[in-house]
Write a protein that holds these residues in place. Structure first.
Motif, PDB file in Angstrom:
ATOM      1  N   ASP A 179      43.003  37.832  44.707  1.00 33.66           N
ATOM      2  CA  ASP A 179      42.863  37.891  46.170  1.00 33.66           C
ATOM      3  C   ASP A 179      41.840  38.899  46.683  1.00 33.66           C
ATOM      4  N   GLY A 180      41.160  39.615  45.791  1.00 34.72           N
ATOM      5  CA  GLY A 180      40.119  40.538  46.217  1.00 34.72           C
ATOM      6  C   GLY A 180      40.608  41.885  46.707  1.00 34.72           C
ATOM      7  N   SER A 181      41.907  42.128  46.702  1.00 34.43           N
ATOM      8  CA  SER A 181      42.435  43.432  47.115  1.00 34.43           C
ATOM      9  C   SER A 181      42.222  44.438  45.986  1.00 34.43           C
ATOM     10  N   ASP A 182      42.587  45.709  46.232  1.00 36.52           N
ATOM     11  CA  ASP A 182      42.497  46.713  45.183  1.00 36.52           C
ATOM     12  C   ASP A 182      43.494  46.381  44.079  1.00 36.52           C
ATOM     13  N   ALA A 183      43.033  46.392  42.852  1.00 37.65           N
ATOM     14  CA  ALA A 183      43.909  46.121  41.716  1.00 37.65           C
ATOM     15  C   ALA A 183      44.487  47.421  41.197  1.00 37.65           C
ATOM     16  N   ASP A 184      45.696  47.343  40.646  1.00 36.72           N
ATOM     17  CA  ASP A 184      46.349  48.522  40.101  1.00 36.72           C
ATOM     18  C   ASP A 184      46.152  48.667  38.600  1.00 36.72           C
ATOM     19  N   ARG A 185      45.961  47.544  37.923  1.00 39.09           N
ATOM     20  CA  ARG A 185      45.722  47.625  36.486  1.00 39.09           C
ATOM     21  C   ARG A 185      45.207  46.304  35.935  1.00 39.09           C
ATOM     22  N   THR A 186      44.762  46.380  34.695  1.00 38.08           N
ATOM     23  CA  THR A 186      44.277  45.201  33.989  1.00 38.08           C
ATOM     24  C   THR A 186      45.359  44.736  33.028  1.00 38.08           C
ATOM     25  N   LEU A 187      45.723  43.477  33.126  1.00 29.57           N
ATOM     26  CA  LEU A 187      46.692  42.892  32.203  1.00 29.57           C
ATOM     27  C   LEU A 187      45.952  42.085  31.151  1.00 29.57           C
ATOM     28  N   GLN A 243      42.551  34.836  24.194  1.00 27.74           N
ATOM     29  CA  GLN A 243      42.882  36.110  24.837  1.00 27.74           C
ATOM     30  C   GLN A 243      42.273  36.160  26.236  1.00 27.74           C
ATOM     31  N   TYR A 244      43.021  36.715  27.171  1.00 27.17           N
ATOM     32  CA  TYR A 244      42.552  36.852  28.551  1.00 27.17           C
ATOM     33  C   TYR A 244      42.858  38.252  29.066  1.00 27.17           C
ATOM     34  N   SER A 245      42.065  38.714  30.025  1.00 32.48           N
ATOM     35  CA  SER A 245      42.333  39.937  30.777  1.00 32.48           C
ATOM     36  C   SER A 245      42.152  39.602  32.242  1.00 32.48           C
ATOM     37  N   ILE A 246      43.005  40.184  33.069  1.00 34.20           N
ATOM     38  CA  ILE A 246      42.920  39.947  34.513  1.00 34.20           C
ATOM     39  C   ILE A 246      43.296  41.228  35.238  1.00 34.20           C
ATOM     40  N   ASP A 247      42.547  41.573  36.280  1.00 37.18           N
ATOM     41  CA  ASP A 247      42.835  42.739  37.106  1.00 37.18           C
ATOM     42  C   ASP A 247      43.719  42.276  38.258  1.00 37.18           C
ATOM     43  N   LEU A 248      44.869  42.954  38.424  1.00 34.99           N
ATOM     44  CA  LEU A 248      45.822  42.541  39.454  1.00 34.99           C
ATOM     45  C   LEU A 248      46.397  43.730  40.206  1.00 34.99           C
ATOM     46  N   SER A 249      46.767  43.474  41.464  1.00 30.67           N
ATOM     47  CA  SER A 249      47.506  44.452  42.263  1.00 30.67           C
ATOM     48  C   SER A 249      48.969  44.425  41.819  1.00 30.67           C
ATOM     49  N   SER A 250      49.741  45.408  42.220  1.00 28.68           N
ATOM     50  CA  SER A 250      51.157  45.452  41.859  1.00 28.68           C
ATOM     51  C   SER A 250      51.892  44.201  42.324  1.00 28.68           C
ATOM     52  N   ALA A 251      51.581  43.737  43.523  1.00 29.23           N
ATOM     53  CA  ALA A 251      52.238  42.536  44.051  1.00 29.23           C
ATOM     54  C   ALA A 251      51.943  41.317  43.186  1.00 29.23           C
ATOM     55  N   ASN A 252      50.689  41.172  42.764  1.00 33.90           N
ATOM     56  CA  ASN A 252      50.354  40.018  41.933  1.00 33.90           C
ATOM     57  C   ASN A 252      50.840  40.169  40.494  1.00 33.90           C
ATOM     58  N   ILE A 253      50.985  41.420  40.026  1.00 30.41           N
ATOM     59  CA  ILE A 253      51.594  41.641  38.710  1.00 30.41           C
ATOM     60  C   ILE A 253      53.041  41.162  38.744  1.00 30.41           C
ATOM     61  N   ASP A 254      53.750  41.503  39.829  1.00 27.82           N
ATOM     62  CA  ASP A 254      55.143  41.061  39.959  1.00 27.82           C
ATOM     63  C   ASP A 254      55.231  39.535  39.957  1.00 27.82           C
ATOM     64  N   LYS A 255      54.324  38.858  40.649  1.00 24.78           N
ATOM     65  CA  LYS A 255      54.318  37.387  40.681  1.00 24.78           C
ATOM     66  C   LYS A 255      54.008  36.815  39.301  1.00 24.78           C
ATOM     67  N   PHE A 256      53.038  37.423  38.619  1.00 26.10           N
ATOM     68  CA  PHE A 256      52.657  36.982  37.275  1.00 26.10           C
ATOM     69  C   PHE A 256      53.851  37.096  36.327  1.00 26.10           C
ATOM     70  N   GLU A 257      54.511  38.270  36.340  1.00 23.47           N
ATOM     71  CA  GLU A 257      55.655  38.491  35.459  1.00 23.47           C
ATOM     72  C   GLU A 257      56.807  37.544  35.793  1.00 23.47           C
ATOM     73  N   GLU A 305      34.711  53.711  39.223  1.00 21.50           N
ATOM     74  CA  GLU A 305      35.031  52.323  38.904  1.00 21.50           C
ATOM     75  C   GLU A 305      36.245  51.919  39.723  1.00 21.50           C
ATOM     76  N   THR A 306      36.128  50.826  40.442  1.00 19.63           N
ATOM     77  CA  THR A 306      37.221  50.326  41.260  1.00 19.63           C
ATOM     78  C   THR A 306      37.635  48.964  40.733  1.00 19.63           C
ATOM     79  N   LEU A 307      38.924  48.819  40.463  1.00 19.67           N
ATOM     80  CA  LEU A 307      39.434  47.526  40.031  1.00 19.67           C
ATOM     81  C   LEU A 307      39.709  46.669  41.256  1.00 19.67           C
ATOM     82  N   ILE A 308      39.240  45.445  41.204  1.00 18.54           N
ATOM     83  CA  ILE A 308      39.458  44.485  42.290  1.00 18.54           C
ATOM     84  C   ILE A 308      40.345  43.369  41.752  1.00 18.54           C
ATOM     85  N   ASP A 309      41.382  43.036  42.500  1.00 20.89           N
ATOM     86  CA  ASP A 309      42.294  41.974  42.115  1.00 20.89           C
ATOM     87  C   ASP A 309      41.519  40.665  41.970  1.00 20.89           C
ATOM     88  N   ASP A 310      41.623  40.050  40.802  1.00 17.13           N
ATOM     89  CA  ASP A 310      40.874  38.824  40.533  1.00 17.13           C
ATOM     90  C   ASP A 310      41.389  37.618  41.318  1.00 17.13           C
TER      91      ASP A 310
END
Length: 108
Positions: A14-22, A30-44, A7-12
């Motif tokens: 930008d399509g890059s590899d995601a690091d985790r689901t938030l 309730q929402y869930s989104i798969d994000l890369s570390s860079a996009n997690i930092d932007k989200f936070e 199973e590969t997580l894809i960043d919702d």
């Protein structure tokens, strides 16, 4: 026969590899989104001022989740049964206490 499932997580975003689901909640949904570390930092960073000014209303994740047991009932059901009976309400010896009665108990 051997089988390998990958199973590969894809960043919702930008399509890059995601690091985790938030998981998060907004306006009762309730929402869930798969994000890369860079996009997690932007989200936070985007949420930081709102989180800092807000108040936490539930356990981990901030969502209002109810689970079985005393935590969901807002207190000890034994005490609730005793109080409800002492105040003229009929409650069973076992099982779930109806929500309107638990509300009366919580607001006593």
């Amino acid at each position: 026969m051997a089988k390998r499932v990958v199973e590969t997580l894809i960043d919702d975003l930008d399509g890059s590899d995601a690091d985790r689901t938030l998981s998060f909640a907004f306006d009762g949904d309730q929402y869930s989104i798969d994000l890369s570390s860079a996009n997690i930092d932007k989200f936070e960073a985007a949420l930081a001022p709102y989180i800092g000014a807000g108040r936490k209303t539930a356990g981990r994740g901030g969502a209002t989740r109810r689970r079985g047991g005393a935590a969901a009932g807002g207190g000890d059901t034994k005490d609730a049964r005793e109080w409800l009976r002492a105040n003229g309400h009929q409650v069973s010896d076992r099982g779930r206490i109806p929500a309107p009665l638990m509300e009366l108990y919580r607001n006593r």
